[in-house]
Enzyme design. Structure first.
Site, PDB file in Angstrom:
ATOM      1  N   SER A 122       0.909  -1.131   0.028  1.00 24.06           N
ATOM      2  CA  SER A 122       0.072   0.178  -0.084  1.00 24.06           C
ATOM      3  C   SER A 122       1.003   1.448   0.031  1.00 24.06           C
ATOM      4  CB  SER A 122      -0.961   0.054   1.401  1.00 24.06           C
ATOM      5  OG  SER A 122      -1.732   1.234   1.226  1.00 24.06           O
ATOM      6  N   ASP A 123       0.600   2.291  -0.709  1.00 23.58           N
ATOM      7  CA  ASP A 123       1.056   3.594  -0.717  1.00 23.58           C
ATOM      8  C   ASP A 123       0.105   4.509  -0.805  1.00 23.58           C
ATOM      9  OD1 ASP A 123       3.968   4.791  -0.829  1.00 23.58           O
ATOM     10  OD2 ASP A 123       2.568   5.707  -2.483  1.00 23.58           O
TER      11      ASP A 123
END
Length: 193
Positions: A69-70
């Site tokens: 995730s970012d």
């Protein structure tokens, strides 16, 4: 659930969110250069980085589902980073006062057996109240959100800074869209309940 799962993150916020789903998993910090590419949009940046974070650990974890995730916050076409200091956080919150900020969270699930990566970008809008310098200073002294994009923690006292939140999943704002993640896990045959 009989699948090995790894969260490709060292974020305590993402870990706390994933804990809500109640299954066993491992955490491992991915070594990924997060520098944006030339002329890369915020949406393409978070999609690329979430996939890279999941895929970079593939050789270490065979027969595993790896979650990457970012997240970035954007305003006026600019990407807001983590402030790192009170002065930078003050400047960010002054800029956000009375405005709408869009958070984009890239979410990827990489199956190391098949080599297939599912990736989605999930938007979430935050409408800030008009903030005074005193409000900002008091908030920053109490919560010290210097490691958070946008200079706030919505899961804590930061909620008082907002007029309205818009999005499909409030977990998205903290950095891990659980509703989308559950769907991705189901696509891989994982049943949470």
């Amino acid at each position: 659930m009989n699948r090995n799962i790894v969260l490709a993150s060292s974020s305590p916020y993402r870990k706390a969110l994933l804990d809500k789903l109640g299954f066993a998993y491992r955490c491992r910090k991915p070594d990924v250069d997060e520098t944006p590419l030339a002329n890369e949009s915020a949406e393409k940046l978070v999609a690329r980085l979430s996939a890279a974070k999941a895929e970079v650990l593939a050789t270490l974890y065979p027969d595993t589902l790896i979650i990457g995730s970012d997240q970035v916050a954007t305003i006026d076409g600019d990407i807001l980073g983590k402030p790192g200091s009170k002065n930078n956080a003050t400047a960010q919150l002054m800029r956000l006062s009375g405005r709408c900020v869009q958070f984009l969270t890239g979410l990827s699930l990489h199956n190391t057996t098949t080599g297939i990566t599912q990736t989605e970008v999930v938007p979430f809008n935050v409408h800030f109240r008009q903030l005074t310098p005193v409000m900002i200073d008091r908030y920053l002294e109490r919560e010290q959100p210097f490691d958070c994009a946008g200079s706030f923690k919505s899961e804590g006292l930061g909620i008082i800074l907002f007029d309205k939140l818009e999005g499909d999943d409030p977990n998205t704002l903290i950095g891990l869209p659980l509703i989308r993640l559950v769907r991705m896990l189901e696509n891989e045959g994982v049943e949470i309940l």
